[in-house]
Design an enzyme around this catalytic site. Structure first.
Site, short mmCIF file in Angstrom:
data_model
loop_
_atom_site.label_atom_id
_atom_site.label_comp_id
_atom_site.label_asym_id
_atom_site.label_seq_id
_atom_site.Cartn_x
_atom_site.Cartn_y
_atom_site.Cartn_z
N LYS A 155 -4.73 -0.51 4.77
CA LYS A 155 -3.06 -1.16 5.41
C LYS A 155 -1.38 -0.55 4.27
O LYS A 155 -2.19 -0.12 3.44
CB LYS A 155 -2.97 -2.61 5.09
CG LYS A 155 -2.85 -3.09 3.49
CD LYS A 155 -2.81 -5.11 3.29
CE LYS A 155 -2.98 -5.28 1.96
NZ LYS A 155 -1.64 -4.86 1.01
N LYS A 187 2.37 -4.48 3.10
CA LYS A 187 2.18 -6.15 2.06
C LYS A 187 1.47 -6.29 2.64
O LYS A 187 -0.15 -7.26 2.42
CB LYS A 187 3.38 -6.67 1.90
CG LYS A 187 4.58 -5.71 0.51
CD LYS A 187 3.77 -4.71 -0.64
CE LYS A 187 4.36 -3.65 -1.21
NZ LYS A 187 3.66 -2.89 -1.90
N CYS A 206 1.19 -9.55 -1.87
CA CYS A 206 0.44 -9.04 -0.29
C CYS A 206 -0.47 -10.30 -0.41
O CYS A 206 -0.65 -10.48 1.10
CB CYS A 206 -0.97 -8.11 -1.42
SG CYS A 206 0.28 -6.26 -1.26
N GLU A 221 -4.44 -1.82 0.11
CA GLU A 221 -3.55 -1.74 0.17
C GLU A 221 -3.44 0.55 0.17
O GLU A 221 -3.54 1.47 -1.12
CB GLU A 221 -1.84 -1.99 -0.91
CG GLU A 221 -0.08 -1.16 -0.36
CD GLU A 221 0.90 -1.84 -1.30
OE1 GLU A 221 0.54 -3.09 -1.86
OE2 GLU A 221 1.58 -1.32 -0.88
N THR A 262 -1.43 -8.73 -5.17
CA THR A 262 -1.01 -10.15 -6.32
C THR A 262 -0.93 -11.50 -5.05
O THR A 262 -0.01 -11.38 -4.05
CB THR A 262 0.59 -9.78 -6.68
OG1 THR A 262 1.56 -9.60 -6.02
CG2 THR A 262 -0.27 -8.62 -7.30
N ASP A 312 -6.73 -6.37 -1.53
CA ASP A 312 -6.67 -5.24 -2.32
C ASP A 312 -6.59 -5.28 -3.59
O ASP A 312 -6.03 -5.26 -5.11
CB ASP A 312 -4.95 -5.27 -2.71
CG ASP A 312 -4.30 -5.39 -0.89
OD1 ASP A 312 -4.67 -4.63 0.07
OD2 ASP A 312 -2.84 -5.27 -1.61
N1 TIU Z 1 -1.20 -5.74 -3.10
C1 TIU Z 1 -0.07 -6.29 -3.94
O1 TIU Z 1 0.49 -7.22 -3.96
N2 TIU Z 1 0.46 -5.06 -3.53
C2 TIU Z 1 1.57 -5.07 -4.51
O2 TIU Z 1 2.75 -3.56 -4.45
N3 TIU Z 1 1.86 -5.70 -5.81
C3 TIU Z 1 2.84 -5.89 -6.57
O3 TIU Z 1 2.80 -7.22 -6.84
N4 TIU Z 1 3.49 -5.11 -7.08
#
Ligand code: TIU
Length: 229
Positions: free
Chosen positions: A131, A134, A164, A74, A160, A26
């Site tokens: 996807k 998460k 995810c 995502e 993050t 992501d």
């Molecule tokens: N890719 C991912 O971690 N999606 C999130 O929404 N992360 C957040 O930390 N919000």
């Protein structure tokens, strides 16, 4: 095929490069770029942007060695049919997934903000997994792709750390994949979650996987290629 060893916590991570994919989670414009959805929600994107350079170096080395690279994004279908209502309304935000945001409709496939940042843009031949959740295994063909490519281990990077990346590492671990997470290649908007997100992976003798850094992985790869030359 040679087994490589990378100094890691809680103990060295051993992997066969040909059976190991770099899975970049992501690294999308809406999460990382100033003016994107992440920053609009009040998050400090610099906490994520520091991961770009180390990811670039690791990606270049993976490509140079001819190894498998996979990217995830995502996001959701433009008609929102794969967006759970609970995810749409979570947080009671004024602007939520599917609404017009700073870089197109937020987290919708085909919109500018949903795409991967130019610094890490996928090359032809590198699978991009779209996807809706998460975790990268939920409602995707990731597991089939890994099986078909003979992949048994994953180096997981991206954002993050506690969301995810952690969810994907847990899903992968339950499916029998050995995961290594380079700490400098994963980022969180929250420093305390970055620290704890990594601790949770390597705790209890590596309950979900291993933690190291990109420099140590690059050193192992370059030592192997020098030996082969
Ligand atoms: N890719 C991912 O971690 N999606 C999130 O929404 N992360 C957040 O930390 N919000």
């Amino acid at each position: 095929m040679k087994i490589l060893s990378v100094p890691a916590e809680p103990y060295p991570y051993e992997f066969i490069p040909e059976h190991t994919a770099l899975l970049i989670i992501d690294m999308q414009r809406d999460f990382l770029e100033p003016g994107g959805f992440g920053e609009m929600l009040g998050n400090d994107v610099s906490q994520l942007r520091r991961t770009i350079e180390p990811n670039k170096r690791l990606l270049a080395a993976w490509r140079e060695a001819g190894l498998t690279v996979l990217h995830t994004r995502e996001g959701h279908r433009p008609d929102l049919s794969d967006l759970p209502p609970a995810k749409k309304v979570r947080g009671h935000g004024k602007t939520t997934i599917g609404d017009a945001g700073p870089m197109g409709r937020i987290l919708i496939r085909g919109e500018a903000g949903h795409d991967i940042i130019p610094e890490l843009y996928p090359q032809p031949g590198e699978a991009v997994i779209d996807k809706p959740g998460k975790g990268a295994f939920f409602a995707t063909d990731l597991q089939a792709i890994l099986q078909n490519l003979g992949i048994r281990s994953l180096v997981v990077t991206g954002v993050t750390t506690e969301v995810c990346v952690n969810t994907t590492v847990r899903e992968a671990n339950d499916r029998g994949y050995e995961c290594l997470v380079p700490s400098d290649c994963v980022g969180s908007y929250f420093p305390e979650f970055q620290e704890m997100g990594l601790k949770m992976i390597k705790a209890q003798s590596g309950i979900f996987g291993w933690v190291s850094d990109s420099g140590k992985i690059l050193a192992a790869l370059s030592a192997a290629s020098a030996q082969a030359a």
